[in-house]
Design a protein around this motif. Structure first.
Motif, short mmCIF file in Angstrom:
data_model
loop_
_atom_site.label_atom_id
_atom_site.label_comp_id
_atom_site.label_asym_id
_atom_site.label_seq_id
_atom_site.Cartn_x
_atom_site.Cartn_y
_atom_site.Cartn_z
N GLY B 130 0.79 -1.23 0.00
CA GLY B 130 0.00 0.00 0.00
C GLY B 130 0.82 1.28 0.00
O GLY B 130 0.44 2.26 0.61
N ILE B 131 1.97 1.26 -0.68
CA ILE B 131 2.78 2.49 -0.71
C ILE B 131 3.05 2.95 -2.15
O ILE B 131 3.92 3.77 -2.38
CB ILE B 131 4.13 2.32 0.03
CG1 ILE B 131 4.80 1.01 -0.37
CG2 ILE B 131 3.94 2.38 1.53
CD1 ILE B 131 6.18 0.84 0.18
N SER B 132 2.27 2.43 -3.11
CA SER B 132 2.53 2.78 -4.51
C SER B 132 2.30 4.27 -4.78
O SER B 132 2.88 4.83 -5.71
CB SER B 132 1.69 1.92 -5.45
OG SER B 132 0.37 1.87 -5.01
N GLU B 133 1.48 4.92 -3.94
CA GLU B 133 1.23 6.35 -4.14
C GLU B 133 2.33 7.22 -3.53
O GLU B 133 2.35 8.42 -3.71
CB GLU B 133 -0.09 6.74 -3.46
CG GLU B 133 -1.24 5.81 -3.75
CD GLU B 133 -1.98 6.21 -5.00
OE1 GLU B 133 -2.76 7.18 -4.91
OE2 GLU B 133 -1.78 5.58 -6.06
N LYS B 134 3.19 6.59 -2.75
CA LYS B 134 4.14 7.37 -1.96
C LYS B 134 5.56 7.31 -2.50
O LYS B 134 6.49 7.77 -1.85
CB LYS B 134 4.17 6.83 -0.51
CG LYS B 134 2.83 6.80 0.17
CD LYS B 134 2.48 8.18 0.68
CE LYS B 134 1.12 8.17 1.36
NZ LYS B 134 0.62 9.53 1.58
N LEU B 135 5.74 6.71 -3.69
CA LEU B 135 7.09 6.44 -4.17
C LEU B 135 7.96 7.69 -4.29
O LEU B 135 9.17 7.63 -4.13
CB LEU B 135 7.03 5.71 -5.52
CG LEU B 135 6.49 4.28 -5.45
CD1 LEU B 135 6.47 3.64 -6.82
CD2 LEU B 135 7.30 3.43 -4.48
N GLN B 146 3.99 3.92 7.74
CA GLN B 146 4.34 3.97 6.31
C GLN B 146 5.84 3.79 6.12
O GLN B 146 6.28 3.08 5.21
CB GLN B 146 3.87 5.29 5.70
CG GLN B 146 2.36 5.34 5.52
CD GLN B 146 1.86 6.74 5.20
OE1 GLN B 146 2.51 7.74 5.52
NE2 GLN B 146 0.69 6.83 4.59
N GLN B 147 6.62 4.43 7.00
CA GLN B 147 8.08 4.30 6.89
C GLN B 147 8.49 2.84 7.07
O GLN B 147 9.35 2.33 6.35
CB GLN B 147 8.78 5.16 7.94
CG GLN B 147 8.66 6.65 7.65
CD GLN B 147 9.56 7.46 8.56
OE1 GLN B 147 10.74 7.18 8.72
NE2 GLN B 147 9.01 8.51 9.16
N GLN B 148 7.84 2.16 8.01
CA GLN B 148 8.21 0.77 8.23
C GLN B 148 7.80 -0.09 7.04
O GLN B 148 8.46 -1.06 6.69
CB GLN B 148 7.59 0.25 9.54
CG GLN B 148 8.18 -1.04 10.06
CD GLN B 148 9.68 -0.96 10.32
OE1 GLN B 148 10.46 -0.68 9.41
NE2 GLN B 148 10.09 -1.22 11.55
N ARG B 149 6.68 0.27 6.39
CA ARG B 149 6.28 -0.46 5.18
C ARG B 149 7.31 -0.29 4.07
O ARG B 149 7.60 -1.23 3.32
CB ARG B 149 4.89 -0.02 4.72
CG ARG B 149 3.79 -0.81 5.42
CD ARG B 149 2.64 0.03 5.87
NE ARG B 149 1.89 0.62 4.79
CZ ARG B 149 0.88 1.48 4.97
NH1 ARG B 149 0.52 1.83 6.19
NH2 ARG B 149 0.24 1.98 3.95
#
Lengths: 282, 223
Positions: B130-135, B146-149
Motif C-alpha cells: 500500500g505504498i505505490s502512491e508514496k514512491l 508507512q516508513q516501516q512499510r
C-alpha cells in the motif's frame, strides 16, 4: 570473448549444480560473484519448487487414502442399517424400523457433508472457482454466519452475539467468506461448554478490518496452533467430536486468497480468539 | 530445506566473575518460507542472537549458517557483501535514508550491489504494502507505519535468503503495529519469503508460524 578462467568456473558451477552441491566460491564486487549469487538463488527456488511438488504428491496420496477411509465408515454403516431394516421389515416392528431409517438418514447426512467439504476443497485448490473479493458491508456476512450456527448453538444453549456490525466495510467475497467465518463460528460452538457465550467483535485498523470470534471453550495449546490449519488435522483432545478436519484449512485458504490472514490467541482451559483480518481496500 | 541453522551458538562478554553469557548454546533451524518469531524479555539474549544471525557480530563459539554458508568462513569484506545479497533487515527505527525518496530507498540495496531492480516484482511489492502512491515522497513526510512499510519493501525487493526483523513495531502504536505485522505475514506467504522476527511482545509473536522462546541465552523447551 571470455577468459578461460571464467569459462572454467562456469563449467564448474554447472557441474556442481547438476550434482546438487553448488556453493558460492566468494563474495566480492566482481560480476562472476554476483552471477554466483543469482545462480544459487535460482537453484534454491527450483529446489524448493521440486520439494513442494514432492510434498504435494505425498499430500495427494494421503488425501486419497483419507477420503477412502472417511467415506468407508458411513458407507459400511448405511449398508449395515439397510440390511437390519430389511430383516426388521419382515418382522414388522414399526418402532425399530423408524429408528433404523433415522440412522440411515444420519449417516447419509454425514457422507453428504464430507463430500461437500471435499468438493469445496478441491474447487478452491484447483482454482475452478475464483474467490472474487469486493468492497462491501460486513453485516450480511455476520448475519448469515450467525444464522447458520444458530440451531447448533440453541441445542447447547449458547448465545452468539455481535454488536455494531453495520458500521464496517471490508474487501471480501461473500459466498466464500461465509464458508470461512462460518467454519470458525461452528468450531467455537462445537468446542464450547453448554450455556456459554460466543462473542463476535469487530475492530478497525488503518489497512485491515479484524473480525474476532471469541469462545470460552477448551482452548488450544500453542504448539498446536499452526497445525490446526492443516488438512485433516484433528486434535487428540477432540477426537470424540464429530468432524473431518477440513473447516479451518478451508477457512485459511479462503482468507489467504483475499490477501487477509488469521491470527489465533488461545489459553487452554479459558478459551480461544480467532482474529480474521480482511483488507479494507482493493 | 533449512535456510538458517545455528549450532551451539555462544557469545560471552567479559571474563572471570564479570563474564556475561549473552548466548549460551543456542541451536535451532529455520526452514525456507517459514515465518518464525523469537521472543524473549530484555536481557534474554535475543538481540545478541539477531546480531549473530545477521553477521553483524561474531560468536565466541558455535556456528551460524545461512543458505548453506557458514558465516565464520567469511572475512569481513565478504561478509559485508554476503549480508547485502542474502539478508534483508527491518529495524525498529526504520533506517531509511532521509535524503532519498521512497523509490530510491527501496532499490538502494539492489543498486549498491550493481544490479537492476526487478520492476515488475517491485510493483507487486509496493501494491501489496500500500505504498505505490508514496514512491516520490521523502521518508520524513510519511507516518511511522508507512516508513516501516517502505523498510519492508526494501528488504523484500532484493529477494534475500532471509529477512531479519528486529522489533519491527517497537516504535509504532498498537493499531499501526497490527497493520505492519499483517503485511509482513502476507508478504511471507505471497513471496515465500523466510522471515525471522525478534520481539519481546508475546501478542506480536503469535502471528508467526512458529515461536522460539529465549531466556538467559538459551532456548526454552516447551512441553
Amino acid at each position: 570473448m571470455f577468459g578461460n578462467r571464467v569459462l572454467d568456473r562456469l563449467d564448474q558451477m554447472l557441474e556442481e549444480a547438476l550434482n546438487g552441491e553448488f556453493k558460492e566460491s566468494s563474495y566480492d564486487e566482481s560480476k562472476i560473484s554476483r552471477l554466483e549469487t543469482k545462480w544459487k538463488q535460482y537453484l534454491s527456488t527450483s529446489c524448493l519448487l521440486k520439494e513442494n511438488l514432492e510434498k504435494e504428491k505425498k499430500n495427494i496420496k494421503g488425501l486419497v487414502s483419507d477420503i477412502s477411509h472417511q467415506t468407508k465408515t458411513p458407507m459400511t454403516n448405511i449398508r449395515m442399517y439397510a440390511q437390519l431394516l430389511e430383516e426388521s421389515l419382515e418382522n414388522g416392528e414399526p418402532e425399530q424400523n423408524r429408528r433404523l431409517v433415522q440412522e440411515i438418514v444420519r449417516q447419509t447426512d454425514r457422507l453428504d457433508f464430507l463430500i461437500q467439504s471435499l468438493t469445496k476443497m478441491s474447487r478452491l485448490e484447483t482454482n475452478v472457482v475464483e474467490v472474487k473479493p469486493v468492497m462491501q458491508e460486513v453485516e450480511p456476512l455476520i448475519a448469515e454466519v450467525v444464522g447458520g450456527a444458530q440451531s447448533k448453538a440453541r441445542e447447547k444453549e449458547i448465545t452468539i452475539s455481535c454488536e455494531n456490525a453495520e458500521l464496517y466495510k471490508a474487501y471480501y467475497d461473500l459466498k466464500w467468506t461465509k464458508e470461512a467465518l462460518g467454519n470458525i463460528v461452528d468450531n467455537a460452538v462445537k468446542y464450547s461448554p453448554s450455556g456459554s457465550k460466543v462473542t463476535i467483535s469487530i475492530r478497525e485498523y488503518e489497512l485491515y478490518l479484524d473480525i474476532c470470534v471469541q469462545d470460552h471453550g477448551i482452548g488450544i495449546r500453542e504448539e498446536e496452533i499452526p497445525k490446526i490449519f492443516g488438512r485433516f488435522y484433528r486434535s487428540e483432545e477432540v477426537h470424540q467430536e464429530e468432524g473431518v478436519g477440513i473447516g479451518l484449512y478451508l477457512a485459511r485458504e479462503i482468507v489467504r486468497k483475499q490477501d487477509g490472514y488469521i491470527k489465533v490467541v488461545s489459553t487452554p482451559g479459558e478459551g480461544t480468539e480467532f482474529h480474521v483480518f480482511f483488507r479494507k481496500n482493493a | 530445506m533449512s535456510i538458517l541453522k545455528t549450532d551451539e551458538l555462544k557469545k560471552y562478554y567479559g571474563t572471570g566473575e564479570n563474564q556475561v553469557r549473552a548466548l549460551d548454546g543456542v541451536s535451532f533451524q529455520v526452514e525456507k518460507g517459514e515465518f518464525v518469531s523469537v521472543v524473549g524479555t530484555s536481557g534474554s539474549g535475543k538481540s545478541t542472537l539477531l546480531h549473530m544471525l545477521g553477521g553483524l557480530d561474531r560468536p565466541t563459539s558455535g556456528m551460524v549458517s545461512i543458505d548453506g554458508q557458514d558465516l565464520s568462513e567469511l572475512k569481513d569484506d565478504a561478509l559485508c557483501i554476503f549480508r547485502r545479497r542474502k539478508i534483508g533487515f527491518v529495524f525498529q527505527n526504520y533506517n531509511l535514508v532521509p535524503s532519498l525518496n521512497v523509490y530510491e530507498n527501496i532499490v538502494l540495496p539492489v543498486q549498491l550491489d550493481g544490479r537492476v531492480p526487478d520492476e515488475a516484482f517491485l510493483k507487486t511489492i509496493v501494491d501489496t504494502l500500500g505504498i505505490s502512491e508514496k514512491l516520490n515522497s521523502l521518508p520524513n513526510n510519511l507516518s511511522g507505519g508507512q516508513q516501516q512499510r517502505v523498510a519492508i519493501a526494501r528488504a523484500l525487493v532484493s529477494k534475500p535468503a532471509i529477512i531479519l526483523a528486529d522489533e519491527p513495531t517497537g516504535n509504532l502504536d498498537s493499531r499501526t503495529s497490527q497493520d505492519v505485522l499483517g503485511l509482513l505475514k502476507i508478504s511471507s506467504n505471497k513471496f515465500a519469503q523466510t522471515i525471522v522476527m525478534i520481539t519481546h511482545d508475546e501478542e506480536i509473536a503469535q502471528l508467526a508460524d512458529r515461536i522460539v522462546r529465549i531466556e538467559d541465552g538459551k532456548i526454552l523447551a516447551r512441553e
